[in-house]
Design an enzyme around this catalytic site. Structure first.
Site, short mmCIF file in Angstrom:
data_model
loop_
_atom_site.label_atom_id
_atom_site.label_comp_id
_atom_site.label_asym_id
_atom_site.label_seq_id
_atom_site.Cartn_x
_atom_site.Cartn_y
_atom_site.Cartn_z
N LYS A 149 28.99 60.12 60.13
CA LYS A 149 28.43 61.15 59.25
C LYS A 149 29.22 61.20 57.95
O LYS A 149 28.65 61.31 56.86
CB LYS A 149 28.44 62.51 59.96
CG LYS A 149 27.40 62.58 61.08
CD LYS A 149 27.50 63.83 61.95
CE LYS A 149 26.49 63.76 63.09
NZ LYS A 149 26.51 64.91 63.99
N ASP A 189 22.27 71.46 60.61
CA ASP A 189 21.78 70.90 61.88
C ASP A 189 20.46 71.54 62.32
O ASP A 189 19.83 71.04 63.25
CB ASP A 189 22.82 71.15 62.99
CG ASP A 189 23.74 69.96 63.19
OD1 ASP A 189 23.25 68.82 63.13
OD2 ASP A 189 24.94 70.18 63.42
N GLN A 218 30.35 69.77 65.32
CA GLN A 218 29.93 68.71 66.24
C GLN A 218 29.92 69.22 67.67
O GLN A 218 30.88 69.82 68.14
CB GLN A 218 30.87 67.49 66.10
CG GLN A 218 30.45 66.27 66.90
CD GLN A 218 29.13 65.67 66.44
OE1 GLN A 218 28.76 65.73 65.28
NE2 GLN A 218 28.40 65.08 67.36
N1 GUN Z 1 25.87 66.40 69.21
C1 GUN Z 1 24.87 65.55 69.54
N2 GUN Z 1 23.96 65.50 68.55
C2 GUN Z 1 24.38 66.34 67.60
C3 GUN Z 1 23.86 66.71 66.32
O1 GUN Z 1 22.78 66.28 65.87
N3 GUN Z 1 24.61 67.61 65.61
C4 GUN Z 1 25.77 68.13 66.09
N4 GUN Z 1 26.42 69.01 65.33
N5 GUN Z 1 26.27 67.80 67.26
C5 GUN Z 1 25.59 66.92 68.01
#
Ligand code: GUN
Length: 284
Positions: A53, A120, A97
Site C-alpha cells: 500500500k 477502507d 490494517q
Molecule cells: N485486511 C484485509 N483486507 C483489508 C483491507 O482491505 N483493509 C484493511 N485495513 N485491512 C484489511
C-alpha cells in the site's frame, strides 16, 4: 478455456489515472494528499499488504504516514494514535490494517475514524450509504471486483450473482454493489444448504470464503464469470478459494491468484484516498 481477468494490468491502468489526478490536485490546491497507515503487531501477511500500500502511494504521489505499533499495544495506545490522526486536518485518509491483535476491539477502533477519512469504507455510515445506493466510500476489495467485471465488457444487468462469504469487508459490500448494478444477488455462507446447486446457477460467482480451492469445477455453470477473492497461504504458495486449473475450463472469465483481485484492492485504495481528499478539500 476462460479469459483471464488480469488484475495487474487493470490496477496499473487505474493507478496511472490516479497519478495524473493526484498531480492535478497538487497543482490546484498546493498540498499533498496524505494517507495514514496504522499497523499493529507483526502479522507477516499484514506487513506485506501495508508495504504494498505504501509503495502504491509512492507511485501515485500520495504521501504516506506509517505507524507501526507493537503487538502488545493496549487499546488506549492504538486508540490514541487513531484519535490524533482523526483530528489532524492535514490527514486525508486513515487506514487501520486488519486484523488487529486479539484483545483489541476492532469495531471500537474503527469507530474513531471520521467517515470522511474512512478510505477502507468499513464504517457503518459508508456501508449504510452503499446499501441505500447513495454516494459512499466503497470497501476497496469489492470495489476492485466491480472494476474487473466492468473490464470484461459483459453486461451484468439482470444476471444471477452469487457471493460466497458474508463478511462486513467483502461479502456484504460486494452483494450491495452487485444489487446496485441490477444483478439478482444470492449471498451464501458456512450455514447455507445445498451450496453447490446455488453456485451452479450463478452467472457471476464471487468466492470470498478463505478456504483454498473451495469452489470446484462441479459447482460452476458453463460460461460463468468467476471472481476469486481468496488469498490462502499453503505449502504450495498462494492459493485462491477457487480450484483455478479445473474451473478455468468451464468459466468464460476467471481471475487468477495471485495477480487478480489483490492488486485491484490497492488501486481502489488509491482511488478512495484521492476521493476523500477531494471531498475534504471541498468541505473547507
Ligand atoms: N485486511 C484485509 N483486507 C483489508 C483491507 O482491505 N483493509 C484493511 N485495513 N485491512 C484489511
Amino acid at each position: 478455456m476462460a479469459n483471464i481477468i488480469d488484475g495487474k494490468i487493470i490496477s496499473s491502468k487505474i493507478k496511472n489515472q490516479i497519478k495524473d489526478k493526484v498531480a492535478e490536485f497538487y497543482n490546484k490546491y498546493n498540498r499533498q494528499i496524505k494517507l495514514a497507515v496504522v499497523l499493529v503487531g507483526d502479522d507477516p501477511a499484514s506487513q506485506v499488504y501495508v508495504k504494498n500500500k505504501i509503495k502504491a502511494c509512492e507511485f501515485v504521489g500520495i504521501q504516506s504516514l506509517s505507524f507501526s505499533l507493537p503487538k502488545e499495544s493496549s487499546f488506549e495506545q492504538v486508540s490514541d494514535c487513531v484519535k490524533a490522526l482523526a483530528v489532524d486536518t492535514s490527514v486525508d485518509g486513515i487506514l487501520v490494517q486488519l486484523p488487529l491483535p486479539k484483545g483489541i476491539d476492532e469495531e471500537a477502533i474503527l469507530r474513531l475514524i471520521p467517515a470522511n477519512k474512512d478510505v477502507d469504507g468499513f464504517l457503518a455510515e459508508n456501508l449504510g450509504n452503499l446499501s441505500m445506493n447513495k454516494p459512499s466510500t466503497v470497501a476497496c476489495t469489492p470495489f476492485g471486483v466491480m472494476k474487473m467485471l466492468e473490464e470484461t465488457g459483459v453486461s451484468i444487468k439482470g444476471k444471477n450473482a452469487v457471493v460466497v462469504g458474508r463478511s462486513n469487508i467483502v461479502g456484504k459490500p460486494m452483494s450491495m454493489l452487485l444489487l446496485n448494478a441490477d444483478c439478482t444477488v444470492t449471498v451464501c455462507h458456512s450455514k447455507t444448504n445445498d451450496l453447490k446447486t446455488i453456485c451452479k446457477n450463478a452467472d457471476i460467482l464471487v468466492a470470498a470464503i478463505g478456504k483454498p480451492k473451495f469452489i470446484t469445477a462441479d459447482m460452476v455453470k458453463e460460461g460463468a464469470i468467476v471472481i476469486d477473492v481468496g488469498i490462502n497461504r499453503t505449502e504450495n504458495g498462494l492459493v485462491g478459494d477457487v480450484d483455478f486449473d479445473n474451473v478455468k475450463e468451464i468459466a468464460s472469465y476467471i481471475t487468477p491468484v495471485p495477480g487478480g483481485v489483490g492488486p485491484m484492492t490497492i488501486a481502489m485504495l488509491m482511488y478512495n484516498t484521492y476521493n476523500c481528499a477531494l471531498r475534504r478539500q471541498n468541505e473547507f
